[in-house]
Scaffold this active site. Structure first.
Site, mmCIF file in Angstrom:
data_model
loop_
_atom_site.group_PDB
_atom_site.id
_atom_site.type_symbol
_atom_site.label_atom_id
_atom_site.label_comp_id
_atom_site.label_asym_id
_atom_site.label_seq_id
_atom_site.Cartn_x
_atom_site.Cartn_y
_atom_site.Cartn_z
ATOM 1 N N THR A 294 0.852 -1.205 0.000
ATOM 2 C CA THR A 294 0.000 0.000 0.000
ATOM 3 C C THR A 294 0.885 1.252 0.000
ATOM 4 O O THR A 294 0.422 2.327 0.362
ATOM 5 C CB THR A 294 -0.923 0.039 1.244
ATOM 6 O OG1 THR A 294 -0.115 -0.123 2.419
ATOM 7 C CG2 THR A 294 -1.973 -1.033 1.201
ATOM 8 N N ARG B 180 3.974 2.582 -2.563
ATOM 9 C CA ARG B 180 4.012 3.115 -3.912
ATOM 10 C C ARG B 180 4.365 1.976 -4.861
ATOM 11 O O ARG B 180 5.195 1.117 -4.524
ATOM 12 C CB ARG B 180 5.058 4.236 -4.049
ATOM 13 C CG ARG B 180 4.652 5.568 -3.452
ATOM 14 C CD ARG B 180 3.478 6.210 -4.220
ATOM 15 N NE ARG B 180 3.100 7.512 -3.703
ATOM 16 C CZ ARG B 180 2.067 7.744 -2.884
ATOM 17 N NH1 ARG B 180 1.313 6.748 -2.460
ATOM 18 N NH2 ARG B 180 1.781 8.985 -2.516
ATOM 19 N N GLU C 28 0.136 3.585 -12.786
ATOM 20 C CA GLU C 28 -1.275 3.578 -12.392
ATOM 21 C C GLU C 28 -2.070 4.345 -13.431
ATOM 22 O O GLU C 28 -1.657 5.457 -13.778
ATOM 23 C CB GLU C 28 -1.442 4.223 -11.015
ATOM 24 C CG GLU C 28 -0.862 3.352 -9.930
ATOM 25 C CD GLU C 28 -1.009 3.916 -8.530
ATOM 26 O OE1 GLU C 28 -1.615 4.992 -8.366
ATOM 27 O OE2 GLU C 28 -0.503 3.278 -7.603
ATOM 28 N N HIS D 19 -5.660 1.935 -5.840
ATOM 29 C CA HIS D 19 -5.075 2.994 -5.001
ATOM 30 C C HIS D 19 -6.162 3.678 -4.151
ATOM 31 O O HIS D 19 -6.377 4.894 -4.248
ATOM 32 C CB HIS D 19 -4.307 4.015 -5.856
ATOM 33 C CG HIS D 19 -3.272 4.769 -5.076
ATOM 34 N ND1 HIS D 19 -2.099 5.238 -5.633
ATOM 35 C CD2 HIS D 19 -3.212 5.134 -3.765
ATOM 36 C CE1 HIS D 19 -1.389 5.857 -4.708
ATOM 37 N NE2 HIS D 19 -2.047 5.804 -3.563
HETATM 38 C C1 DGY Z 1 -1.118 9.376 -0.226
HETATM 39 O O1 DGY Z 1 -1.756 10.223 0.426
HETATM 40 O O2 DGY Z 1 0.087 9.465 -0.420
HETATM 41 C C2 DGY Z 1 -1.895 8.217 -0.732
HETATM 42 O O3 DGY Z 1 -1.174 7.421 -1.575
HETATM 43 C C3 DGY Z 1 -3.217 8.628 -1.344
HETATM 44 O O4 DGY Z 1 -4.026 8.970 -0.294
#
Ligand code: DGY
Length: 327
Positions: free
Chosen positions: A241, A243, A272, A291
């Site tokens: 979660t 990058r 993406e 995402h």
């Molecule tokens: C961020 O805030 O960096 C997330 O990837 C998107 O909310």
């Protein structure tokens, strides 16, 4: 109508009202209303002459962007905690302040990371597809078996705010918690989660689940690659979660196909959206969502309010509430 006394700003997508309303009330605001981001040339055209830009992680803020905006630009307020879309040094060199939205999305992001962990272990998406395609004929002793979550070992790579929030959830599931980061956290912090520091190779080798929570940097780009995947257990699940580019996707696809690891769950991909001809899209042991880790109504509202507060402070020449400090 343009009001010469009001700061001119560009908002690069429609954001929740918690952020949009104060911006519309205080600025001469141009809001990009499409679902898709503005094409690059349109973005560069629309930011010309702006005092501030409320940007999304889909907008690249670099020298070309800053040239196009012009020397009056005071602030770029990112609607995200991550800011790898922004050349912070280039902004600093021109005196442009940069803001982000730290803190408010920590718990929500950890919720999704844990949901992905649970969903891939217990094959939730596969189960749903199985029902929908009419394959469900009876209760089966061997149907869609997966590993337990409780009592297993979670390796957390990147033990900052979100990594620690993930540990909190894992602690509740009776998991053994390992972590890796560039620096060890103070002993009392590790002890509060029952977490143990390990070097990356050892963490990957010992973990049933590996969850990534690092920032994207030259050091973390392709941190998970053919070599590091081979350190993991053949029963392991990888959750990302952070990058997309932290994982070498071609290496991950190969590892999922040949059984180097058992499954993966991704909230982020590179690029993406992930192209539909990427093999990861079609692997049953790879769960991908678009995402959405911070996508709770409350959190997206708080992010909007924070981004707006940064934008408004910046155009007024005041210190940003949550600045990104050039490193
Ligand atoms: C961020 O805030 O960096 C997330 O990837 C998107 O909310």
């Amino acid at each position: 109508m343009v009001d010469a006394g009001r700061p001119k700003v560009f908002v690069s997508r429609r954001i929740p009202d918690e952020g949009l309303d104060p911006v519309l009330a205080a600025c001469d605001a141009d809001v990009w209303a499409d679902e898709l981001p503005p094409p690059r040339d349109e973005l560069l055209r629309r930011i010309a002459g702006c005092d501030g830009v409320l940007a999304l992680l889909t907008d690249r803020v670099d020298d070309d962007f800053l040239d196009a905006a012009g020397p009056q630009l005071k602030v770029v307020a990112n609607y995200a905690v991550g800011f790898d879309n922004i050349d912070v040094a280039a902004c600093a060199a021109r005196g442009v302040a940069v803001g982000n939205t730290p803190g408010v999305l920590t718990e929500t992001t950890a919720d999704l990371a844990f949901a992905l962990l649970m969903a891939s272990a217990r094959r939730v998406a596969e189960g749903s597809r199985y029902v929908r395609d009419g394959s469900w004929k009876t209760w089966g002793p061997l149907l869609l078996l997966g590993p337990d979550v409780h009592g297993s070992t979670l390796g957390i790579v990147g033990f900052g705010r979100i990594g620690q929030a993930m540990a909190k959830r894992a602690h509740g599931f009776g998991m053994r918690i390992l972590y890796h980061d560039v620096q060890e956290v103070p002993e009392e912090v590790a002890a509060s989660f029952g977490a143990t520091y390990l070097p990356l190779e050892k963490l990957l080798a010992d973990s049933d689940y590996v969850s990534l929570h690092v920032n994207l940097s030259p050091v973390t780009r392709h941190l998970i690659n053919t070599e590091t995947l081979a350190w993991m257990k053949p029963t392991a699940v990888l959750i990302n979660t952070s990058r997309g580019p932290v994982v070498d996707q071609a290496a991950l696809a190969a590892a999922l196909k040949d059984g180097t690891i058992w499954a993966a769950a991704l909230d982020v991909t590179d690029p993406e959206p992930i192209p539909m001809d990427d093999p990861l899209v079609w692997l049953d042991n790879c769960l991908i969502v678009p995402h959405i880790a911070s996508a709770s109504r409350a959190t997206r509202g708080k992010m909007a309010a924070m981004a707006a507060a940064n934008l408004l402070a910046g155009v007024r020449g005041e210190p940003l509430p949550t600045p990104v400090v050039p490193g």
